[in-house]
Motif scaffolding. Structure first.
Motif, PDB file in Angstrom:
ATOM      1  N   THR A 178      -6.340  10.307  -0.303  1.00 60.10           N
ATOM      2  CA  THR A 178      -6.189  11.699  -0.040  1.00 60.10           C
ATOM      3  C   THR A 178      -4.590  12.054   0.279  1.00 60.10           C
ATOM      4  O   THR A 178      -4.216  12.901  -0.359  1.00 60.10           O
ATOM      5  CB  THR A 178      -6.725  12.097   1.202  1.00 60.10           C
ATOM      6  OG1 THR A 178      -8.331  12.032   1.114  1.00 60.10           O
ATOM      7  CG2 THR A 178      -6.770  13.619   1.476  1.00 60.10           C
ATOM      8  N   LEU A 179      -4.049  11.115   0.749  1.00 61.89           N
ATOM      9  CA  LEU A 179      -2.565  11.090   0.809  1.00 61.89           C
ATOM     10  C   LEU A 179      -1.839  11.343  -0.334  1.00 61.89           C
ATOM     11  O   LEU A 179      -0.855  11.896  -0.666  1.00 61.89           O
ATOM     12  CB  LEU A 179      -2.166   9.876   1.777  1.00 61.89           C
ATOM     13  CG  LEU A 179      -0.587   9.944   1.984  1.00 61.89           C
ATOM     14  CD1 LEU A 179      -0.115  11.314   2.773  1.00 61.89           C
ATOM     15  CD2 LEU A 179      -0.487   8.612   2.812  1.00 61.89           C
ATOM     16  N   THR A 180      -2.475  10.305  -1.462  1.00 56.50           N
ATOM     17  CA  THR A 180      -1.761  10.418  -2.663  1.00 56.50           C
ATOM     18  C   THR A 180      -1.902  11.952  -3.625  1.00 56.50           C
ATOM     19  O   THR A 180      -0.978  12.072  -3.846  1.00 56.50           O
ATOM     20  CB  THR A 180      -2.774   9.224  -3.512  1.00 56.50           C
ATOM     21  OG1 THR A 180      -2.181   7.986  -2.995  1.00 56.50           O
ATOM     22  CG2 THR A 180      -1.870   9.269  -4.973  1.00 56.50           C
ATOM     23  N   VAL A 181      -3.122  12.325  -3.498  1.00 57.50           N
ATOM     24  CA  VAL A 181      -3.144  13.571  -4.046  1.00 57.50           C
ATOM     25  C   VAL A 181      -2.244  14.666  -3.265  1.00 57.50           C
ATOM     26  O   VAL A 181      -1.701  15.356  -3.924  1.00 57.50           O
ATOM     27  CB  VAL A 181      -4.486  14.258  -3.796  1.00 57.50           C
ATOM     28  CG1 VAL A 181      -4.833  15.646  -4.404  1.00 57.50           C
ATOM     29  CG2 VAL A 181      -5.544  13.157  -4.666  1.00 57.50           C
ATOM     30  N   LEU A 182      -2.418  14.584  -2.041  1.00 58.97           N
ATOM     31  CA  LEU A 182      -1.443  15.791  -1.110  1.00 58.97           C
ATOM     32  C   LEU A 182       0.210  15.445  -1.828  1.00 58.97           C
ATOM     33  O   LEU A 182       0.919  16.454  -1.912  1.00 58.97           O
ATOM     34  CB  LEU A 182      -1.420  15.693   0.342  1.00 58.97           C
ATOM     35  CG  LEU A 182      -3.146  16.092   0.772  1.00 58.97           C
ATOM     36  CD1 LEU A 182      -3.127  15.800   2.461  1.00 58.97           C
ATOM     37  CD2 LEU A 182      -3.313  17.418   0.452  1.00 58.97           C
ATOM     38  N   LEU A 183       0.665  14.245  -1.608  1.00 53.23           N
ATOM     39  CA  LEU A 183       2.013  13.659  -1.846  1.00 53.23           C
ATOM     40  C   LEU A 183       2.329  14.324  -3.449  1.00 53.23           C
ATOM     41  O   LEU A 183       3.360  14.708  -3.818  1.00 53.23           O
ATOM     42  CB  LEU A 183       2.368  12.373  -1.798  1.00 53.23           C
ATOM     43  CG  LEU A 183       2.490  11.914  -0.220  1.00 53.23           C
ATOM     44  CD1 LEU A 183       2.616  10.508  -0.152  1.00 53.23           C
ATOM     45  CD2 LEU A 183       3.696  12.578   0.182  1.00 53.23           C
ATOM     46  N   ALA A 222       1.021  -1.227   0.087  1.00 56.00           N
ATOM     47  CA  ALA A 222       0.015   0.087   0.107  1.00 56.00           C
ATOM     48  C   ALA A 222       0.792   1.146  -0.073  1.00 56.00           C
ATOM     49  O   ALA A 222       0.474   2.202  -0.862  1.00 56.00           O
ATOM     50  CB  ALA A 222      -1.043   0.102   1.261  1.00 56.00           C
ATOM     51  N   VAL A 223       1.834   1.312   0.648  1.00 57.88           N
ATOM     52  CA  VAL A 223       2.689   2.276   0.913  1.00 57.88           C
ATOM     53  C   VAL A 223       3.473   2.523  -0.684  1.00 57.88           C
ATOM     54  O   VAL A 223       3.565   3.899  -1.235  1.00 57.88           O
ATOM     55  CB  VAL A 223       3.921   2.355   2.084  1.00 57.88           C
ATOM     56  CG1 VAL A 223       5.101   3.281   1.768  1.00 57.88           C
ATOM     57  CG2 VAL A 223       3.160   2.558   3.272  1.00 57.88           C
ATOM     58  N   LEU A 224       4.069   1.455  -1.087  1.00 52.94           N
ATOM     59  CA  LEU A 224       4.545   1.519  -2.522  1.00 52.94           C
ATOM     60  C   LEU A 224       3.571   2.171  -3.654  1.00 52.94           C
ATOM     61  O   LEU A 224       4.055   2.709  -4.435  1.00 52.94           O
ATOM     62  CB  LEU A 224       5.115   0.222  -2.716  1.00 52.94           C
ATOM     63  CG  LEU A 224       6.298  -0.328  -2.023  1.00 52.94           C
ATOM     64  CD1 LEU A 224       6.660  -1.775  -2.245  1.00 52.94           C
ATOM     65  CD2 LEU A 224       7.315   0.657  -2.153  1.00 52.94           C
ATOM     66  N   ALA A 225       2.454   1.654  -3.390  1.00 53.38           N
ATOM     67  CA  ALA A 225       1.307   2.228  -4.326  1.00 53.38           C
ATOM     68  C   ALA A 225       0.957   3.544  -4.270  1.00 53.38           C
ATOM     69  O   ALA A 225       0.846   4.242  -5.116  1.00 53.38           O
ATOM     70  CB  ALA A 225      -0.039   1.388  -4.253  1.00 53.38           C
ATOM     71  N   VAL A 226       1.111   4.153  -3.028  1.00 51.06           N
ATOM     72  CA  VAL A 226       0.837   5.439  -2.584  1.00 51.06           C
ATOM     73  C   VAL A 226       2.015   6.245  -3.143  1.00 51.06           C
ATOM     74  O   VAL A 226       1.608   7.260  -3.825  1.00 51.06           O
ATOM     75  CB  VAL A 226       0.618   5.968  -1.242  1.00 51.06           C
ATOM     76  CG1 VAL A 226       0.765   7.320  -0.720  1.00 51.06           C
ATOM     77  CG2 VAL A 226      -0.560   5.206  -0.636  1.00 51.06           C
ATOM     78  N   VAL A 227       3.185   5.881  -3.092  1.00 49.68           N
ATOM     79  CA  VAL A 227       4.439   6.819  -3.416  1.00 49.68           C
ATOM     80  C   VAL A 227       4.381   6.749  -5.009  1.00 49.68           C
ATOM     81  O   VAL A 227       4.451   7.682  -5.699  1.00 49.68           O
ATOM     82  CB  VAL A 227       5.659   6.057  -2.998  1.00 49.68           C
ATOM     83  CG1 VAL A 227       6.803   6.531  -3.643  1.00 49.68           C
ATOM     84  CG2 VAL A 227       5.827   6.214  -1.442  1.00 49.68           C
ATOM     85  N   GLY A 228       4.164   5.538  -5.767  1.00 51.03           N
ATOM     86  CA  GLY A 228       4.159   5.521  -7.086  1.00 51.03           C
ATOM     87  C   GLY A 228       3.238   6.300  -7.730  1.00 51.03           C
ATOM     88  O   GLY A 228       3.107   7.058  -8.766  1.00 51.03           O
ATOM     89  N   ASN A 229       1.809   6.136  -7.025  1.00 54.73           N
ATOM     90  CA  ASN A 229       0.400   6.848  -7.654  1.00 54.73           C
ATOM     91  C   ASN A 229       0.932   8.550  -7.224  1.00 54.73           C
ATOM     92  O   ASN A 229       0.369   9.280  -8.141  1.00 54.73           O
ATOM     93  CB  ASN A 229      -0.648   6.719  -7.144  1.00 54.73           C
ATOM     94  CG  ASN A 229      -1.291   5.314  -7.529  1.00 54.73           C
ATOM     95  OD1 ASN A 229      -1.063   5.019  -8.673  1.00 54.73           O
ATOM     96  ND2 ASN A 229      -1.812   4.482  -6.620  1.00 54.73           N
TER      97      ASN A 229
END
Length: 787
Positions: free
Chosen positions: A509-514, A413-420
């Protein structure tokens, strides 16, 4: 026409279109795109007719016998998975054909481009429609060949040629691994059709060859879908014209590997190996592709690396094995096809109208290209996972699948958030940077693109919006049947634009902010990644060049060692190997443990004929010149002809007499007109090895024939010829009937070979005679040629 015939025609239609494309383009110019686009439109409409049937959970199969003796059929399978791909390939393909008409307007080879594009479309349609293993492999390799033609379309540039060769080597080589994996599955199950293979899944997974088959299939899929460490070929393929890039990345070849993994999920999936290898390589590809995407300044390269990243996410989801993972993969595949095709065509519009794709040399185009700007923003929003676009639904489903509270899910999940987040930044860098800010002068005066260029991305963007607003209908007709086909069981996709509360919403939401943070610091991050890559230095792309150079050097060394250019060495090696093959195996396997049976009580007159043959052989060996050797060699053939005559085969004996007479006469005539050394002047130490090899070959052939004659004679073929020579061929002479009728084509080929050889000899003789006449006229060039 039946449904099966129409389906076969639909699969054949792109290849027919490819034949007429150059002719249409010659008469209609770039407007031929409107006519050629009817080909994929017709295919789209045909396969849309299966939607209701597939939505009910049914499967449509059909085909024709291809190689009946091996139970190989040209067969197709239409289920939720293949239907989705067919609609994407044909639907987006129609828009790409139109886009190509505008993008390559005025290009001298536009007709050839249309032809290549339609062949590529047909290859991809055949691949996803294939139910037969062999049919899939043929189209799999055909996609590699046609993509080679498209990527190297601008063949005058070295970079285009290199990229085309690289894509062909990587994907074509992976196809050979895939073939081996499919053959193993065929041997394990006795089945060579995907529609029947699912029932044998327990047998395959329990086999000790399962891991071998899995690794081979993954090699084929990973090379085709550019998974790490084979990801390097895909960005280099951007040397192709933009219509190719848009089609390649949205709906066609790069998704072929993902399609294969999804197709084989019920058979190979669900095991620990599957759930370890796919997520690990998929996650690595996701992060590497996303980091390299924000490193780029070329619009197409940024999008190309995000495609690599997206393919990694699809592979991760296909192998993850958690609830909703398959549904997320189905949603994301459709969403990616829509927004990535649109963004690539937007990049092409910018390049076509401004003369550059470098994001650092673009800015302030919003007023000059307002429609392109609106399309870019909407497509980037879908890629970034923002509502109300279909990409938002896909991203929410991805995070739903990865939101389990265990260590493995949390890591991915963390890797997916970073990649996205990195892909979010790259998407808006493509959609915003060229259009906002201060106007920058470009090589060409910017203005809105013509209709053929903006029509495709506009339609895809509107489809992404409509698919999200009408998600219930899309799930019923597309994504639910697709997820069910992948999983091998009924799956229902229900996600919509309704607000989502929980872990998936928090991750989104975290993905958009990052992503916003990365976008704001894009230049700094780009410099940091560039510095890191420079520090590393080596990469798979450079490794490919090193491997190719090593292969060339190895092949050159082997060629220099084995291909010396000397005929005597080639003949020595050939006959030495022949002697070894004839003599060694019979001794090793005990075939000569008992002495061969030699004929007994040979009549005196037959012994006399054999003695004459031996005398002729000695005469050949001892001949002082080649003419004497040729005449002496005829003794062997005449002796054999007499043997035929003694054993009651006068026609065969007459044929042998004629052949030997003609051979001796022709060879004698030729030899008398060519300048040849009168005899062999080699020393004894060189003659003895050749003599030993010749004797070994003769001994081996003799032992082999004697062993063969020990077996009982099978009269089946003789009985056939005796029975049917007169009734079918109407000839009483069996030998003549065999040569003229039963082996007529073979005999015709032999006559053609002899005729060509005779013409070649005649040409040499006339050339020699002409040279001699010119020498007599004191022409020094002719004298040199005669030598």
């Amino acid at each position: 026409m039946s449904v099966a015939d129409l389906t076969f025609l639909a699969l054949l239609l792109p290849f027919l279109g490819a034949i007429v494309a150059p002719l249409l383009t010659r008469f209609l110019g770039h407007n031929a795109a409107w006519v050629l686009a009817l080909v994929p439109v017709a295919i789209f409409l045909h396969f849309t007719g299966f939607s209701a049937e597939i939505a009910r959970g049914e499967v449509v199969t059909g085909g024709y016998a291809w190689v009946p003796s091996f139970n190989v059929r040209f067969s197709w399978l239409v289920d939720g998975l293949s239907l989705t791909f067919m609609l994407l390939i044909s639907g987006i393909g129609a828009l790409i054909v139109l886009y190509s008409g505008g993008y390559l307007k005025g290009h001298p080879h536009q007709g050839r481009f249309f032809s290549f594009l339609l062949m590529f479309m047909g290859s991809m349609l055949g691949l996803v429609a294939s139910d037969s293993f062999l049919m899939l492999f043929v189209f799999w390799e055909l996609t590699s060949i046609t993509s080679f033609l498209l990527i190297g379309f601008d063949h005058q540039r070295e970079a285009a040629r290199r990229a085309a060769l690289q894509a062909l080597v990587v994907t074509g080589g992976g196809g050979l691994f895939l073939l081996a994996g499919l053959i193993i599955l065929w041997n394990l199950t006795g089945i060579n059709q995907f529609s029947l293979l699912t029932a044998f899944a327990p047998q395959v997974k329990a086999s000790p060859l399962y891991l071998v088959a899995l690794v081979l299939v993954l090699c084929g899929a990973f090379t085709k879908s550019a998974q790490f460490p084979f990801h390097f070929w895909l960005p280099n393929a951007m040397e192709a014209p933009t219509p190719v890039s848009a089609y390649l990345h949205s709906a066609t070849m790069v998704k072929a590997g993902v399609y294969l993994l999804m197709r084989l999920y019920p058979v190979l999936g669900g095991t620990p190996a599957w759930q370890i290898i796919l997520p690990v390589f998929g996650a690595a590809t996701l992060i590497i592709g996303a980091l390299l995407a924000v490193r780029q300044t070329d619009l197409k390269l940024m999008l190309a690396y995000t495609t690599v990243s997206s393919l990694g996410l699809l592979v991760l989801l296909t192998g993850f094995g958690a609830p909703y993972a398959i549904e997320a993969a189905a949603l994301y595949l459709v969403a990616h096809s829509l927004f990535k095709g649109a963004l690539f065509m937007v990049a092409g519009c910018i390049d076509h109208e401004t003369g550059t794709r470098d994001v650092t040399r673009l800015g302030g185009l919003r007023s000059a290209m307002p429609l392109t700007f609106a399309i870019a923003i909407a497509s980037a929003a879908s890629m970034g996972g923002l509502p109300p676009f279909f990409g938002f639904l896909a991203k929410e489903e991805v995070y739903t699948a990865l939101s389990a509270f265990d260590g493995r899910a949390m890591i991915f999940a963390v890797l997916a958030v970073v990649g996205n987040a990195l892909m979010f930044a790259a998407a808006f860098a493509v959609a915003l940077k060229p259009f906002i800010g201060k106007r920058i002068e470009t090589p060409q005066a910017a203005h809105e693109a013509p209709v053929l260029l903006w029509l495709g991305p506009a339609v895809l963007t509107l489809m992404g919006l409509a698919a999200a607003l009408l998600s219930g209908t899309v799930h019923e007709l597309i994504t639910s049947p697709m997820a069910s086909a992948i999983a091998g069981e009924a799956r229902v996709v229900t996600i919509s634009l309704a607000p989502h509360i929980g872990v998936p919403a928090a991750l989104s939401t975290l993905t958009v902010l990052l992503g916003i943070g990365v976008y704001l610091r894009l230049a700094r991050l780009r410099a940091a990644i560039a510095a890191a890559l420079a520090a590393i230095g080596w990469g798979p792309d450079r490794g490919f060049d090193q491997a190719m150079r090593g292969l060339v050097r190895l092949s050159s060394a082997v060629t220099r060692r084995l291909q010396t250019g000397r005929l005597d060495i080639y003949m020595t090696a050939t006959f030495t190997l022949l002697a070894v093959v004839l003599i060694v195996p019979p001794f090793l396997y005990g075939e000569l443990a008992r002495a061969p049976v030699f004929p007994q009580d040979i009549p005196l007159h037959e012994l006399a004929i054999m003695a004459i043959a031996v005398i002729g052989l000695v005469a050949v060996v001892l001949a002082r010149d080649r003419l004497t050797a040729i005449v002496s060699l005829g003794i062997q053939g005449f002796s054999v002809a007499v043997i035929f005559l003694l054993y009651g085969a006068p026609d065969l004996a007459f044929t042998q007499f004629m052949i030997e007479t003609l051979a001796v006469v022709i060879l004698a005539l030729v030899m008398t007109r060519l300048r040849l050394s009168p005899s062999d002047h080699r020393p004894l130490r060189e003659n003895l090895p050749d003599a030993a090899i010749a004797l070994a070959c003769g001994l081996g052939a003799t032992l082999f024939l004697l062993k063969v004659t020990e077996a009982p004679f099978d009269t089946g073929l003789s009985d056939f010829f005796n029975q049917y020579s007169k009734t079918i061929a109407h000839g009483a002479n069996v030998v003549n009937v065999i040569i003229v009728d039963f082996r007529g084509t073979d005999t015709l080929g032999e006559i053609a070979v002899v005729m060509v050889a005779a013409l070649a000899i005649l040409s040499l003789v006339r050339l020699r005679a002409g040279s001699l006449r010119r020498i007599a006229d004191n022409d020094p060039d002719a004298e040199e040629a005669s030598r």
